[in-house]
Design an enzyme around this catalytic site. Structure first.
Site, PDB file in Angstrom:
ATOM      1  N   ILE A   1       0.816  -1.219   0.000  1.00  0.00           N
ATOM      2  CA  ILE A   1       0.000   0.000   0.000  1.00  0.00           C
ATOM      3  C   ILE A   1       0.847   1.266   0.000  1.00  0.00           C
ATOM      4  O   ILE A   1       0.342   2.358  -0.217  1.00  0.00           O
ATOM      5  CB  ILE A   1      -0.992  -0.049   1.185  1.00  0.00           C
TER       6      ILE A   1
ATOM      7  N   SER B   1       3.772   2.464   2.398  1.00  0.00           N
ATOM      8  CA  SER B   1       4.863   2.642   3.361  1.00  0.00           C
ATOM      9  C   SER B   1       5.504   1.306   3.706  1.00  0.00           C
ATOM     10  O   SER B   1       4.839   0.265   3.768  1.00  0.00           O
ATOM     11  CB  SER B   1       4.360   3.341   4.621  1.00  0.00           C
TER      12      SER B   1
ATOM     13  N   GLU C   1      -9.599  -2.159   2.988  1.00  0.00           N
ATOM     14  CA  GLU C   1      -9.425  -3.000   4.164  1.00  0.00           C
ATOM     15  C   GLU C   1     -10.435  -4.128   4.115  1.00  0.00           C
ATOM     16  O   GLU C   1     -11.573  -3.929   3.741  1.00  0.00           O
ATOM     17  CB  GLU C   1      -9.689  -2.162   5.412  1.00  0.00           C
TER      18      GLU C   1
ATOM     19  N   HIS D   1      -2.241  -3.866  11.265  1.00  0.00           N
ATOM     20  CA  HIS D   1      -2.285  -3.197  12.571  1.00  0.00           C
ATOM     21  C   HIS D   1      -1.892  -4.113  13.697  1.00  0.00           C
ATOM     22  O   HIS D   1      -1.704  -3.680  14.827  1.00  0.00           O
ATOM     23  CB  HIS D   1      -3.685  -2.642  12.837  1.00  0.00           C
TER      24      HIS D   1
HETATM   25  N1  LIG Z   1       0.235   5.010   1.411  1.00  0.00           N
HETATM   26  C1  LIG Z   1      -0.095   5.009   2.814  1.00  0.00           C
HETATM   27  C2  LIG Z   1      -1.548   4.734   3.013  1.00  0.00           C
HETATM   28  C3  LIG Z   1      -1.961   4.624   4.433  1.00  0.00           C
HETATM   29  S1  LIG Z   1      -3.675   4.752   4.638  1.00  0.00           S
HETATM   30  C4  LIG Z   1       0.742   3.999   3.534  1.00  0.00           C
HETATM   31  O1  LIG Z   1       1.097   3.028   2.915  1.00  0.00           O
HETATM   32  O2  LIG Z   1       1.042   4.168   4.708  1.00  0.00           O
HETATM   33 ZN   LIG Z   2      -4.476   2.655   4.777  1.00  0.00          ZN
END
Ligand SMILES: N[C@@H](CCS)C(=O)O
Ligand SMILES: [Zn+2]
Ligand SMILES: CN1c2c(nc(N)[nH]c2=O)NC[C@@H]1CNc1ccc(C(=O)N[C@@H](CCC(=O)N[C@@H](CCC(=O)N[C@@H](CCC(=O)O)C(=O)O)C(=O)O)C(=O)O)cc1
Length: 729
Positions: free
Chosen positions: A406, A408, A640, A663
């Site tokens: 996604i 990071s 999600e 998480h």
């Molecule tokens: N591009 C971001 C989205 C978090 S909602 C990440 O990967 O942390």
């Molecule tokens: Zn996210």
């Protein structure tokens, strides 16, 4: 009906930040979880934070102090503990509380989602027909006693029973048609018991938080619940707190009960039928707990007068604003954080209500000062039809079930420390940027080694996905220490959008192109969308949010075009806050969704057909806004679903339902991910299914990420193989 309870304090707050002025709770929690400190240290830090909060509020002159507003993780989770709604799978865990919050080996945590329209996240209780409620009042009682030992009488704050059940989800295995609210009477038995325990402790007032009152459809349950609770003889006096909006039709429902006091969020206006509350105490929430602008005291006094209120409070808990302006030098004279808001409340209580000569303006109470010079560019450039774009993107040569992440990668202590050293002038830009390049190189190399198909640069240059952009756009100010709890130990420093937004120069292009130079696979450019940037900032109140968002969309659009011009073929524009800003009343939602979608499409609509646009949403129920997500018209959407277990809407374009709950420190097994993908294939055709985690990996360690992504890639491979050879299914 009871008469006005004039023993209710003249000034109070509905709640207060608890992470600590220097994020002491964050550091203590993380030390405890990592085994660097024991439970006793965590308890000590909690006690000190509570004591400091009561002392500071009293010093500032507040006369009604709340208790039980502290939490080691989340107030909804605390409420589940309070009524013993602990699902069986956690009961054997060493620490059921943190197991529910974070999961432990083999046991998934509770689902986490947004608290109403805020950037705070709560844990979703699981309630089934057989959940055995029981009053476990230790925490509120302990806080009352602790405060008393320090010389403070307090008003315990509990999440109200209707809000608790309406925010809960049906426990797995509940029969069709069951909803947690079906258990209201059983839960009320427990609240009656809790109230009698608090009364026995000598507590005079209890606050029951019912923000659900500002949403549609809760009135019958509210009427029933508060008739029962208020009708019970052995109880403290009750303050029912409604916030985050207009109480509307729930007001008459409360008015037929004999609760002694009602807190109203007057920043959303004075309810038309406020007269129905005559005879009880109205607590005027006139100091916004959601904005950081100084309160217009004259307008606040007029709102008090219009509501017939002599008691003053924050509109909601001050949890959603930073502790204080101490150490900040931005926007002099225009801001108020929690401490400054308490001073405003105390001042307003001393001044009292004052009727305005004209009609009361029921809009926000903010003074933001700056005028605007620029009209938003609202033109929407349409991209070609999806089929045309998909054809133009075929030369990306992606396999079936492409694997991506996604954005990071783990934010290492080294990167954070280096950023701090650079900001403090202790290291040079060259040193800092070469470390960022090394981190990008590390993330790219790992993704290539694991066999990920569409790579990311890992976002190491970002302190936060909103703050980073705010720091590079005109019209925003950022704080030094304005931390606000997001969930558990995690905090953000929301930027302050105070003027016209402009992008003076490209922001992300150099990092995306650097990453792309290291690999032959496509690297996704990574941007935060306009709705999310405004949702996670404190925003000027002198312009409609729609126009402000469109200005931000202009800036994002320029960045998209620059990334494309620099050869980046895949660009992700994240909108995790799209659902968060959804108005709480259904009647207001369509208008919001129309402009939010228009802003996103404006931001991305300048991209050519061959550029693959991705979007990402998390932390909320995508199903609620699935038509709007579809209308974003992104080529690929990741959402999600790993933690919520909810179904995914079947869009006509690429879709990546998250298969790894980032998480939790827990590593999902290859078999678990394979099963999720097989399930997803029931609603999404293979040629449009993407494989990705739920969200970014910044909160995880490299060890966790490597193990989890190895399983993700292996699961994708196994499913691909089973599609080629159905005999293996
Ligand atoms: N591009 C971001 C989205 C978090 S909602 C990440 O990967 O942390
Ligand atoms: Zn996210
Ligand atoms: C995706 N999410 C986000 C939301 N809102 C945002 N504004 N941003 C988001 O990413 N809302 C929904 C979700 C919520 N999720 C998260 C997830 C993770 C965090 C998080 O990790 N926050 C960090 C703070 C991030 C940050 O700004 N860091 C700065 C400051 C670094 C720092 O703490 N410095 C240390 C010293 C440095 C050192 O030696 O380590 C210090 O000051 O003590 C940076 O990186 O420069 C957190 O730690 O809580 C938030 C929301």
């Amino acid at each position: 009906m009871r008469s006005v309870s004039d023993d209710f304090p003249v000034s109070t707050v509905l709640g207060y930040p608890r992470i600590g002025p220097d994020r002491e709770l964050k550091h203590a929690l993380e030390a405890y979880w990592d085994g660097r400190a024991g439970r006793d240290h965590l308890e000590r830090v909690g006690r000190r934070l509570r004591a400091d909060t009561w002392r500071r509020l009293a010093e500032l002159g507040l006369d009604g102090l709340p208790s039980n507003t502290f939490s080691f993780y989340d107030q909804v989770l605390d409420t589940a503990m309070l009524v013993d709604a602990v699902p069986d799978r956690y009961r054997e865990c060493a620490d059921p509380y943190f197991a529910m919050a974070r999961g432990v080996d083999g046991v998934a945590p509770l689902r986490m989602t947004k608290w109403f329209d805020t950037n705070y996240h709560y844990l979703v209780p699981e309630i089934g027909p057989r959940t055995r409620f029981r009053a476990v009042a230790d925490k509120p009682l302990a806080e009352v006693r602790e405060a008393r030992e320090l010389g403070h009488e307090t008003r315990p704050v509990l999440v109200g029973p209707v809000t608790f059940l309406r925010l809960a989800q049906a426990a797995p295995g509940s029969p069709d048609g069951f909803t947690p609210v079906d258990r209201l009477d059983d839960l009320l038995d427990v609240y009656v018991r809790l109230l009698s325990l608090l009364a026995a402790e000598g507590v005079g007032w209890v606050q029951l938080d019912e923000p659900i009152l500002v949403t549609d459809g809760g009135s019958p349950a509210v009427r029933h619940a508060y008739r029962r609770l208020a009708g019970h003889p052995r109880r403290p006096k009750l303050l029912v707190a409604s916030y985050f909006g207009d109480i509307a039709d729930a007001l008459p429902a409360l008015a037929v009960t004999s609760v002694e006091a009602v807190a109203l969020d007057l920043t959303h206006g004075v309810p038309e039928d406020v007269e129905l509350l005559r005879g009880r105490t109205v607590v005027a929430g006139v100091v916004s707990g959601r904005e950081v602008w100084r309160t217009d005291l004259d307008r606040a006094r007029a709102l008090m007068a219009a509501a017939g209120a002599t008691r003053v409070s924050s509109s909601c808990s001050l949890l959603h604003v930073p502790y204080s302006l101490r150490g900040e030098d931005i926007l002099p004279g225009r801001l108020a954080f929690a401490e400054e808001k308490v001073a405003e409340i105390v001042a307003l209580a001393a001044l009292g209500p004052k009727a305005a000569p004209g009609a009361v303006d029921t809009g926000g109470t903010a003074v933001t000062g700056a005028g605007s010079r620029r009209r938003p560019d609202t033109g929407v450039t349409e991209r070609s039809a999806y089929a045309v774009r998909a054809a133009a993107q075929r030369d990306l040569n992606l396999p079936t079930l492409p694997v991506t992440t996604i954005g990071s990668f783990p934010q290492t202590a080294e990167v954070r420390a280096a950023r701090q050293a650079f900001a403090a002038g202790r290291s040079s830009r060259e040193e800092y940027e070469s470390l960022i390049e090394r981190e990008i190189g590390r993330a790219v190399a790992l993704q290539e080694r694991l066999g990920i198909d569409v790579l990311v640069h890992g976002e190491p240059e970002r302190n936060d996905m909103v703050q980073y952009f705010a720091e590079h756009l005109d019209g925003f100010a950022v704080t030094r220490n304005g931390w606000v709890q997001s969930y558990g130990s995690r905090c953000t420093r929301p930027p302050i959008l105070h003027g016209d937004v402009r992008r003076p120069a490209p922001i992300t292009v150099r990092w995306a192109t650097y990453a792309q130079s290291l690999t032959g696979r496509p690297v996704k450019g990574m941007l935060t969308g306009p709705v999310t940037i405004v949702a996670w900032s404190f925003v000027r109140a002198d312009r409609p949010l729609r126009d402000v968002t469109m200005q931000v969309a202009d800036a994002v659009r320029e960045e998209v075009r620059d990334l494309e011009a620099a050869g980046i073929r895949v660009i992700q524009v994240d909108e995790p806050a799209l659902r968060e800003l959804l108005p709480l009343r259904k009647g207001d939602q369509d208008e919001y969704l129309a402009w939010a979608v228009a802003a996103y499409r404006h931001a991305t609509g300048g991209a050519g057909d061959a550029t693959q646009i991705h979007t990402h949403l998390c932390y909320s129920n995508a199903a609620d806004v699935s038509a709007a997500i579809d209308a974003l018209d992104a080529d690929v959407t990741s959402i999600e679903s790993a933690r919520s277990g909810t179904g995914v809407p079947g869009f006509g374009r690429g879709l990546g339902p998250g298969v790894y709950d980032i998480h939790s420190p827990r590593i999902p097994s290859r078999a678990e991910i394979t099963a999720r993908l097989q399930r997803a294939l029931r609603t999404i055709p293979a040629e449009r299914l993407w494989v990705n985690p739920d969200c970014g990996l910044k909160t995880r360690t490299y060890e966790q990420v490597e193990e989890a992504l190895t399983n993700v890639v292996a699961a994708a491979g196994a499913v691909r193989a089973s599609m080629e050879d159905p005999g293996h299914r």
